[in-house]
Design an enzyme around this catalytic site. Sequence first.
Site, PDB file in Angstrom:
ATOM      1  N   LEU A  71      29.208   4.742  37.075  1.00  0.00           N
ATOM      2  CA  LEU A  71      29.803   5.582  38.110  1.00  0.00           C
ATOM      3  C   LEU A  71      28.736   6.437  38.789  1.00  0.00           C
ATOM      4  CD1 LEU A  71      32.379   6.577  39.529  1.00  0.00           C
ATOM      5  CD2 LEU A  71      32.638   8.258  37.684  1.00  0.00           C
ATOM      6  N   GLY A  72      27.818   6.976  37.990  1.00  0.00           N
ATOM      7  CA  GLY A  72      26.720   7.746  38.563  1.00  0.00           C
ATOM      8  C   GLY A  72      26.933   9.245  38.588  1.00  0.00           C
ATOM      9  N   VAL A  73      27.656   9.782  37.568  1.00  0.00           N
ATOM     10  CA  VAL A  73      27.844  11.229  37.494  1.00  0.00           C
ATOM     11  C   VAL A  73      27.522  11.723  36.090  1.00  0.00           C
ATOM     12  CG1 VAL A  73      29.658  11.190  39.240  1.00  0.00           C
ATOM     13  CG2 VAL A  73      30.289  11.138  36.821  1.00  0.00           C
ATOM     14  N   HIS A  79      27.297  -3.243  12.647  1.00  0.00           N
ATOM     15  CA  HIS A  79      26.505  -2.816  11.486  1.00  0.00           C
ATOM     16  C   HIS A  79      26.665  -3.759  10.297  1.00  0.00           C
ATOM     17  CE1 HIS A  79      30.303  -0.812  10.081  1.00  0.00           C
ATOM     18  NE2 HIS A  79      29.790  -1.068   8.898  1.00  0.00           N
ATOM     19  N   ASP A  86      29.475  -0.733  18.065  1.00  0.00           N
ATOM     20  CA  ASP A  86      29.630  -1.276  16.713  1.00  0.00           C
ATOM     21  C   ASP A  86      30.505  -2.532  16.712  1.00  0.00           C
ATOM     22  OD1 ASP A  86      29.021  -1.341  14.018  1.00  0.00           O
ATOM     23  OD2 ASP A  86      30.787  -0.157  13.433  1.00  0.00           O
ATOM     24  N   GLY A  92      33.189  -2.887   3.111  1.00  0.00           N
ATOM     25  CA  GLY A  92      33.680  -4.258   2.977  1.00  0.00           C
ATOM     26  C   GLY A  92      34.866  -4.515   3.878  1.00  0.00           C
ATOM     27  N   ASN A  93      35.656  -3.451   4.159  1.00  0.00           N
ATOM     28  CA  ASN A  93      36.732  -3.541   5.145  1.00  0.00           C
ATOM     29  C   ASN A  93      36.190  -3.573   6.565  1.00  0.00           C
ATOM     30  OD1 ASN A  93      39.051  -1.863   3.180  1.00  0.00           O
ATOM     31  ND2 ASN A  93      39.634  -3.604   4.436  1.00  0.00           N
ATOM     32  N   SER A  94      34.948  -3.140   6.733  1.00  0.00           N
ATOM     33  CA  SER A  94      34.366  -3.050   8.071  1.00  0.00           C
ATOM     34  C   SER A  94      34.476  -4.385   8.804  1.00  0.00           C
ATOM     35  CB  SER A  94      32.892  -2.648   7.983  1.00  0.00           C
ATOM     36  OG  SER A  94      32.752  -1.262   7.803  1.00  0.00           O
TER      37      SER A  94
END
Length: 312
Positions: free
Chosen positions: A216-218, A57, A87, A162-164
């Site tokens: 996995l398909g579940v 982001h 993210d 800003g820490n992101s």
Amino acid sequence: MELQERIVKAVGELKKSVVTILTARIKYDFFLEPIPLRGVGSGFVIHEEGHVITNYHVIADAEMLKIITPEGEMIDADILGGDPRFDIAVLDLRGAGYKPVRLGDSDRLRVGQLVVAIGYPLGLLGEPTITLGVVSAINRTIKAPNITLENLIQTDAAINPGNSGGPLATIDGEVVGVNTAIVPYAQGIGFAIPINMAIRIYKDIIEFGRVILPWLGVYATTINKPLASLYDLGVSRGALIVKVVPYSPAYRAGLRPGDIIIRINNSEIGSAEELSGAIRMRRIGEVIQVEYVRGRSRKTVEVELEPPPTVF
């Protein structure tokens, strides 16, 4: 070495790898006049060739991207790739000789462990800001606008806009997470994406140019005590399979609706979210051990993970 000295040493090392990310996006007003919107975030060097990990982001829709290096130099950067589902994004500083961070193991984090967050909050330049806290919880799932993030690290170390994209590290300087300030209503708590997940995404982007999740398909739901009591299930924790996709890896391995997955390799599975997170951490082609309960019996099968059928 005393605790304070360990923290000071760790911070001194981390500062050599943390960068400031400056972005600009163009929006248009009612009269279709362009309005530049500036943004700021943090990131950290993951490879000496100048690869940087940050939040997706932070750089999403950016039409201008500049990096301020730890030495204070402003340079251009390229976006190598990213995935909004996690993210995480990867940038390239177009150079070499950068100092990468030391990586820790986010799977070994414990609640109560001391951690430090480092970055450039609120666009403040100069020396990065350091905050100290503890790991408040692990495996958190949060919902933010247009995104649900799973298996997050929760901490009371202050993480502000800003820490992101900056690192969350142990007091010995080993990076265990990528800070994210994507949750606007968080008060007194912060969240970080586990570094093991971030590195898995980084490797996919470098190798394939995109993130390809194994399949996995579940479809599963979380077992709890009331559900276990109502249906007289054999266990009180796990991921109950409600549907198996025909001819998927799970189907071919013999898994069926009603089975309860309780372990993937050496990791216990206590919920549908933990099952999803365990599969996401694997690579396509990897063979995993799936332990499950069927009736009163416990069984284990090997499943080779594949790309989902929509990926060609």
